[in-house]
Structures are given as structure tokens and as C-alpha cells.
Design a protein around this motif. Sequence first.
Motif, PDB file in Angstrom:
ATOM      1  N   ARG A 158     -27.832  46.047  -5.065  1.00 48.16           N
ATOM      2  CA  ARG A 158     -27.562  46.702  -3.789  1.00 48.16           C
ATOM      3  C   ARG A 158     -26.992  48.095  -4.035  1.00 48.16           C
ATOM      4  NH1 ARG A 158     -23.282  47.171  -0.910  1.00 48.16           N
ATOM      5  NH2 ARG A 158     -22.013  45.577  -1.917  1.00 48.16           N
TER       6      ARG A 158
ATOM      7  N   LEU B 160     -27.982  45.705   4.328  1.00 48.31           N
ATOM      8  CA  LEU B 160     -28.812  44.672   3.702  1.00 48.31           C
ATOM      9  C   LEU B 160     -28.917  43.464   4.619  1.00 48.31           C
ATOM     10  CD1 LEU B 160     -30.397  43.432   1.348  1.00 48.31           C
ATOM     11  CD2 LEU B 160     -28.193  42.741   0.357  1.00 48.31           C
TER      12      LEU B 160
ATOM     13  N   LYS C 295     -31.146  44.181   7.516  1.00 46.01           N
ATOM     14  CA  LYS C 295     -32.540  44.314   7.100  1.00 46.01           C
ATOM     15  C   LYS C 295     -33.227  42.956   6.943  1.00 46.01           C
ATOM     16  CE  LYS C 295     -35.152  47.137   3.845  1.00 46.01           C
ATOM     17  NZ  LYS C 295     -35.056  48.095   2.752  1.00 46.01           N
ATOM     18  N   ILE C 296     -32.458  41.938   6.549  1.00 45.73           N
ATOM     19  CA  ILE C 296     -33.070  40.623   6.316  1.00 45.73           C
ATOM     20  C   ILE C 296     -32.691  39.588   7.369  1.00 45.73           C
ATOM     21  CG2 ILE C 296     -33.349  40.979   3.852  1.00 45.73           C
ATOM     22  CD1 ILE C 296     -30.860  39.270   3.406  1.00 45.73           C
TER      23      ILE C 296
ATOM     24  N   SER D 226     -35.641  36.980   0.225  1.00 48.46           N
ATOM     25  CA  SER D 226     -35.526  38.042   1.233  1.00 48.46           C
ATOM     26  C   SER D 226     -34.638  39.179   0.744  1.00 48.46           C
ATOM     27  CB  SER D 226     -34.962  37.486   2.539  1.00 48.46           C
ATOM     28  OG  SER D 226     -35.828  36.550   3.103  1.00 48.46           O
TER      29      SER D 226
ATOM     30  N   ALA E  88     -35.846  43.011   0.082  1.00 49.30           N
ATOM     31  CA  ALA E  88     -35.173  44.127   0.741  1.00 49.30           C
ATOM     32  C   ALA E  88     -34.641  45.142  -0.265  1.00 49.30           C
ATOM     33  CB  ALA E  88     -34.030  43.611   1.615  1.00 49.30           C
TER      34      ALA E  88
END
Length: 101
Positions: A11, A21, A24-25, A49, A53
Motif C-alpha cells: 500500500r 484502499l 476502492k475494494i 481484491s 487494487a
Amino acid sequence: MNYGQRIKFFRNTVGISANALAKKIGLDPTTIYKIEANDSKPSLGSLESICAALGISLAEFFAEEEQAWGPEIQRLLGTVKKLSPEQIDYLQKLLESLSKE
């Protein structure tokens, strides 16, 4: 393996916050924080996932060599992953010329 540290490593390499994050998922941000704090382990689906991402494969996630790299190299890798093949060739030539000095 410390899943939380690995997720945080990638990350940070990509330069995305835990909140971004999670958004986004489609996970709650507290889930990401719990995983990174090793209070929880991600399901396989969540891990897939997360990897998607972050722009990495599960194989990359489980490879351990990156942990030895410092933050400067991590940041460079995150940037290089975003480059086109032509840009990577240019960067390689630039780095080679700099290392000759």
C-alpha cells in the motif's frame, strides 16, 4: 507470514491510504486497519481484491524479497510499475548513465 505488514508495504509502495484502499475494494476502513494491525486476517477473496487494487498478483504478495528493501526503493518500485515499457527503457538508460559517474 505477516499479512498486515505485507499489505501495508505494498500500500505504501503504491502510495495509497488505508481509507482509499478500503473504499476502492468496498471494505470498511476499520477492516483494513485491523488486518494491518494483525487483529484480523483477510479472506482469500478480500486478499485477491486487495492485491488487484494494489496492482500486484497473489504471487507478488507472497514473495518475500521486497521486505528487505528500504522505503526509497519501495517508492521507486511503486513509480516504475506505472510506467510504459518505453519509459522503463528510458529510465534504465538514465540509471545506467548515472551509475557510471
